[in-house]
Design an enzyme around this catalytic site. Sequence first.
Site, PDB file in Angstrom:
ATOM      1  N   LYS A   1      -5.449   1.308   2.818  1.00 11.38           N
ATOM      2  CA  LYS A   1      -6.630   1.711   3.295  1.00 11.38           C
ATOM      3  C   LYS A   1      -7.802   0.338   4.205  1.00 11.38           C
ATOM      4  O   LYS A   1      -7.720  -0.002   3.410  1.00 11.38           O
ATOM      5  CB  LYS A   1      -7.603   2.829   2.864  1.00 11.38           C
ATOM      6  CG  LYS A   1      -7.629   4.330   2.544  1.00 11.38           C
ATOM      7  CD  LYS A   1      -7.205   5.294   2.589  1.00 11.38           C
ATOM      8  CE  LYS A   1      -7.562   6.772   2.432  1.00 11.38           C
ATOM      9  NZ  LYS A   1      -7.384   7.970   3.233  1.00 11.38           N
TER      10      LYS A   1
ATOM     11  N   ASN B   1      -9.843   9.452  16.403  1.00 15.78           N
ATOM     12  CA  ASN B   1     -10.660   9.666  15.108  1.00 15.78           C
ATOM     13  C   ASN B   1     -12.459   9.075  15.284  1.00 15.78           C
ATOM     14  O   ASN B   1     -12.385  10.014  13.788  1.00 15.78           O
ATOM     15  CB  ASN B   1      -9.565   7.939  14.261  1.00 15.78           C
ATOM     16  CG  ASN B   1      -8.123   8.207  13.505  1.00 15.78           C
ATOM     17  OD1 ASN B   1      -7.606   6.999  14.515  1.00 15.78           O
ATOM     18  ND2 ASN B   1      -7.721   9.221  13.295  1.00 15.78           N
TER      19      ASN B   1
ATOM     20  N   LEU C   1       1.024   7.568   3.235  1.00 15.33           N
ATOM     21  CA  LEU C   1       2.104   6.698   4.897  1.00 15.33           C
ATOM     22  C   LEU C   1       2.955   5.257   4.356  1.00 15.33           C
ATOM     23  O   LEU C   1       4.023   5.288   4.914  1.00 15.33           O
ATOM     24  CB  LEU C   1       1.077   6.615   5.986  1.00 15.33           C
ATOM     25  CG  LEU C   1       1.395   6.201   7.062  1.00 15.33           C
ATOM     26  CD1 LEU C   1       2.047   6.717   7.784  1.00 15.33           C
ATOM     27  CD2 LEU C   1       0.437   5.095   7.739  1.00 15.33           C
ATOM     28  N   GLY C   2       2.871   4.062   3.186  1.00 17.70           N
ATOM     29  CA  GLY C   2       3.761   3.982   2.191  1.00 17.70           C
ATOM     30  C   GLY C   2       4.846   3.929   2.046  1.00 17.70           C
ATOM     31  O   GLY C   2       6.161   3.549   2.643  1.00 17.70           O
TER      32      GLY C   2
ATOM     33  N   LYS D   1      -6.830   5.968  20.221  1.00 22.21           N
ATOM     34  CA  LYS D   1      -6.681   6.112  19.308  1.00 22.21           C
ATOM     35  C   LYS D   1      -8.710   6.260  18.276  1.00 22.21           C
ATOM     36  O   LYS D   1      -8.794   7.168  17.570  1.00 22.21           O
ATOM     37  CB  LYS D   1      -6.259   5.277  17.974  1.00 22.21           C
ATOM     38  CG  LYS D   1      -5.511   6.376  16.832  1.00 22.21           C
ATOM     39  CD  LYS D   1      -3.669   6.249  16.259  1.00 22.21           C
ATOM     40  CE  LYS D   1      -3.467   7.521  15.082  1.00 22.21           C
ATOM     41  NZ  LYS D   1      -4.218   7.011  13.579  1.00 22.21           N
TER      42      LYS D   1
ATOM     43  N   GLY E   1       0.508  -1.060  -0.086  1.00 26.49           N
ATOM     44  CA  GLY E   1       0.428  -0.083  -0.172  1.00 26.49           C
ATOM     45  C   GLY E   1       0.775   1.490  -0.091  1.00 26.49           C
ATOM     46  O   GLY E   1       0.716   2.652   1.157  1.00 26.49           O
TER      47      GLY E   1
HETATM   48  N1  LIG Z   1      -1.317   9.749   5.973  1.00 29.50           N
HETATM   49  C1  LIG Z   1      -1.134   9.617   6.861  1.00 29.50           C
HETATM   50  O1  LIG Z   1      -0.552  10.585   7.425  1.00 29.50           O
HETATM   51  C2  LIG Z   1      -1.656   8.462   7.754  1.00 29.50           C
HETATM   52  C3  LIG Z   1      -2.052   7.355   7.358  1.00 29.50           C
HETATM   53  N2  LIG Z   1      -2.740   6.566   8.845  1.00 29.50           N
HETATM   54  C4  LIG Z   1      -3.554   5.469   7.333  1.00 29.50           C
HETATM   55  O2  LIG Z   1      -2.706   4.861   6.604  1.00 29.50           O
HETATM   56  C5  LIG Z   1      -3.620   3.963   6.061  1.00 29.50           C
HETATM   57  C6  LIG Z   1      -3.238   4.446   4.363  1.00 29.50           C
HETATM   58  O3  LIG Z   1      -3.225   5.714   4.326  1.00 29.50           O
HETATM   59  P1  LIG Z   1      -3.066   6.742   3.398  1.00 29.50           P
HETATM   60  O4  LIG Z   1      -1.133   6.484   3.318  1.00 29.50           O
HETATM   61  O5  LIG Z   1      -3.202   8.383   3.640  1.00 29.50           O
HETATM   62  O6  LIG Z   1      -3.836   5.934   1.872  1.00 29.50           O
HETATM   63  P2  LIG Z   1      -3.257   6.112   0.108  1.00 29.50           P
HETATM   64  O7  LIG Z   1      -4.512   5.908  -0.164  1.00 29.50           O
HETATM   65  O8  LIG Z   1      -2.680   7.525   0.023  1.00 29.50           O
HETATM   66  O9  LIG Z   1      -2.498   4.680   0.465  1.00 29.50           O
HETATM   67  C7  LIG Z   1      -2.870   3.602   0.141  1.00 29.50           C
HETATM   68  C8  LIG Z   1      -2.303   2.765  -1.268  1.00 29.50           C
HETATM   69  O10 LIG Z   1      -2.688   2.150  -1.201  1.00 29.50           O
HETATM   70  C9  LIG Z   1      -2.998   1.479  -2.665  1.00 29.50           C
HETATM   71  N3  LIG Z   1      -3.512   0.213  -2.300  1.00 29.50           N
HETATM   72  C10 LIG Z   1      -4.965  -0.474  -2.058  1.00 29.50           C
HETATM   73  N4  LIG Z   1      -4.812  -1.510  -2.864  1.00 29.50           N
HETATM   74  C11 LIG Z   1      -3.394  -1.849  -3.670  1.00 29.50           C
HETATM   75  C12 LIG Z   1      -3.091  -3.491  -3.751  1.00 29.50           C
HETATM   76  N5  LIG Z   1      -3.826  -3.844  -3.969  1.00 29.50           N
HETATM   77  N6  LIG Z   1      -2.347  -3.453  -4.542  1.00 29.50           N
HETATM   78  C13 LIG Z   1      -1.500  -2.615  -4.906  1.00 29.50           C
HETATM   79  N7  LIG Z   1      -1.703  -0.786  -4.320  1.00 29.50           N
HETATM   80  C14 LIG Z   1      -2.887  -0.647  -3.466  1.00 29.50           C
HETATM   81  C15 LIG Z   1      -3.322   2.424  -3.133  1.00 29.50           C
HETATM   82  O11 LIG Z   1      -3.869   2.647  -4.132  1.00 29.50           O
HETATM   83  P3  LIG Z   1      -5.385   3.235  -4.691  1.00 29.50           P
HETATM   84  O12 LIG Z   1      -5.858   4.327  -4.681  1.00 29.50           O
HETATM   85  O13 LIG Z   1      -5.670   3.217  -6.360  1.00 29.50           O
HETATM   86  O14 LIG Z   1      -6.475   2.188  -4.346  1.00 29.50           O
HETATM   87  C16 LIG Z   1      -2.957   3.699  -2.175  1.00 29.50           C
HETATM   88  O15 LIG Z   1      -1.757   4.347  -3.144  1.00 29.50           O
HETATM   89  C17 LIG Z   1      -4.701   4.537   5.918  1.00 29.50           C
HETATM   90  O16 LIG Z   1      -5.304   3.066   7.384  1.00 29.50           O
HETATM   91  C18 LIG Z   1      -4.819   5.287   7.474  1.00 29.50           C
HETATM   92  O17 LIG Z   1      -5.929   6.107   7.773  1.00 29.50           O
HETATM   93  C19 LIG Z   1      -2.504   6.129   9.742  1.00 29.50           C
HETATM   94  C20 LIG Z   1      -1.524   7.545  10.181  1.00 29.50           C
HETATM   95  C21 LIG Z   1      -1.219   8.281   9.282  1.00 29.50           C
HETATM   96  C1  LIG Z   2      -4.995  12.892  14.549  1.00 32.38           C
HETATM   97  C2  LIG Z   2      -6.450  13.083  12.573  1.00 32.38           C
HETATM   98  C3  LIG Z   2      -7.507  13.200  13.218  1.00 32.38           C
HETATM   99  C4  LIG Z   2      -5.611  14.163  12.064  1.00 32.38           C
HETATM  100  O1  LIG Z   2      -6.324  14.525  11.240  1.00 32.38           O
HETATM  101  C5  LIG Z   2      -6.240  11.770  11.808  1.00 32.38           C
HETATM  102  O2  LIG Z   2      -5.362  10.552  12.075  1.00 32.38           O
HETATM  103  C6  LIG Z   2      -6.609  11.634  10.531  1.00 32.38           C
HETATM  104  O3  LIG Z   2      -7.421  12.110   9.843  1.00 32.38           O
HETATM  105  O4  LIG Z   2      -7.042  10.809  10.729  1.00 32.38           O
END
Ligand SMILES: NC(=O)C1=CN([C@@H]2O[C@H](COP(=O)(O)OP(=O)(O)OC[C@H]3O[C@@H](n4cnc5c(N)ncnc54)[C@H](OP(=O)(O)O)[C@@H]3O)[C@@H](O)[C@H]2O)C=CC1
Ligand SMILES: CC(C)(CO)C(=O)C(=O)O
Length: 292
Positions: free
Chosen positions: A72, A181, A11-12, A177, A7
């Site tokens: 996600k 959220n 974040l990833g 957490k 993913g």
């Molecule tokens: N961003 C942040 O700052 C934070 C995020 N989180 C948590 O981390 C998780 C990810 O968030 P975030 O990084 O923002 O989300 P994103 O949508 O930016 O990242 C997830 C990525 O995974 C990809 N993906 C999904 N399924 C597949 C698959 N089968 N093969 C390849 N790639 C795949 C998506 O592509 P596509 O969209 O094309 O499906 C997308 O690019 C969530 O649960 C979020 O709540 C937690 C703390 C901080």
């Molecule tokens: C902590 C908070 C609420 C920061 O925006 C968050 O984790 C989110 O937006 O998913």
Amino acid sequence: MDVVVFGAGSLGSLVGGLLALEHRVTLVGRDPHVRRVREAGLRMEGAVEGIVRPAADTAPPPRADLAVVTVKAFDTDDAGRKLAACDLDAALSLQNGLGNEETLAEHLDAPVLAGACTYGARLLEPGRVECTGVGEIALGPREGGRSALADRVGTAFERAGLVTVVADDMPRRQWEKLAVNAGINAPTALARVPNGALPDGPARETMRAAAREVARAARRRGVDLPDETALASVERVAGDTARNTSSMRRDVERGRRTEVDRINGVVAGDDAPVNATLAALVRAWERERGLR
Ligand SMILES: NC(=O)C1=CN([C@@H]2O[C@H](COP(=O)(O)OP(=O)(O)OC[C@H]3O[C@@H](n4cnc5c(N)ncnc54)[C@H](OP(=O)(O)O)[C@@H]3O)[C@@H](O)[C@H]2O)C=CC1
Ligand SMILES: CC(C)(CO)C(=O)C(=O)O
């Protein structure tokens, strides 16, 4: 350590990029991001800076020591199915919401660790990720307690410079957490306001009631999360992130499916009327948009 990050979005890419400073990392994501990382490396900007050259692909490699899952929540089941083809020693979810580890464990033979991450990340364009805030990664056995595996993963994260806590109370941390959220994400998404509009504004009691309901649901499941702790946390985080657009508001504004099922939806059936209402409204919007 050989790490596959499943993913590679916001974040990833950040966590995978940081891990690549010390370990062999494969980012699993989508084109054109994956192609760009393969061709030119991954540029990290903002609170951490550098260019790293992890492997990048659209499917996992046949073997890795650790899978870090950062899709996600609505993609967790699919991630589990795809990772089942990879020979793993362990998996770790850094996703928000509750139930992701259980979903992964249904598909994987390897133990699944729980994680809670407060780093902030944003994918700017293919090959470029911004660290919007250095936070902390707490990780540990999903049922609580300690394990040699969690210690090993924690040491590997620390060696890569990630701020990491190996915790023996992951269920409590995850529920706390969840309270944060539940109180912030859906209200800010529905009202289209920044997080800081909640603590002193008209939706203050909605935020507090949602967090309180989560604390009660946690205690019903044997997790020691007092109301006061959940309320203090949600108010502190809303204040600390006052100018943030919450992830759910961002999803709604981009017309994308949200993680509401794994946030407010987790307690909606728990005599939790505020969370049930918030979940129903966000789901109604998703249905209308053809997202569910
Ligand atoms: N961003 C942040 O700052 C934070 C995020 N989180 C948590 O981390 C998780 C990810 O968030 P975030 O990084 O923002 O989300 P994103 O949508 O930016 O990242 C997830 C990525 O995974 C990809 N993906 C999904 N399924 C597949 C698959 N089968 N093969 C390849 N790639 C795949 C998506 O592509 P596509 O969209 O094309 O499906 C997308 O690019 C969530 O649960 C979020 O709540 C937690 C703390 C901080
Ligand atoms: C902590 C908070 C609420 C920061 O925006 C968050 O984790 C989110 O937006 O998913």
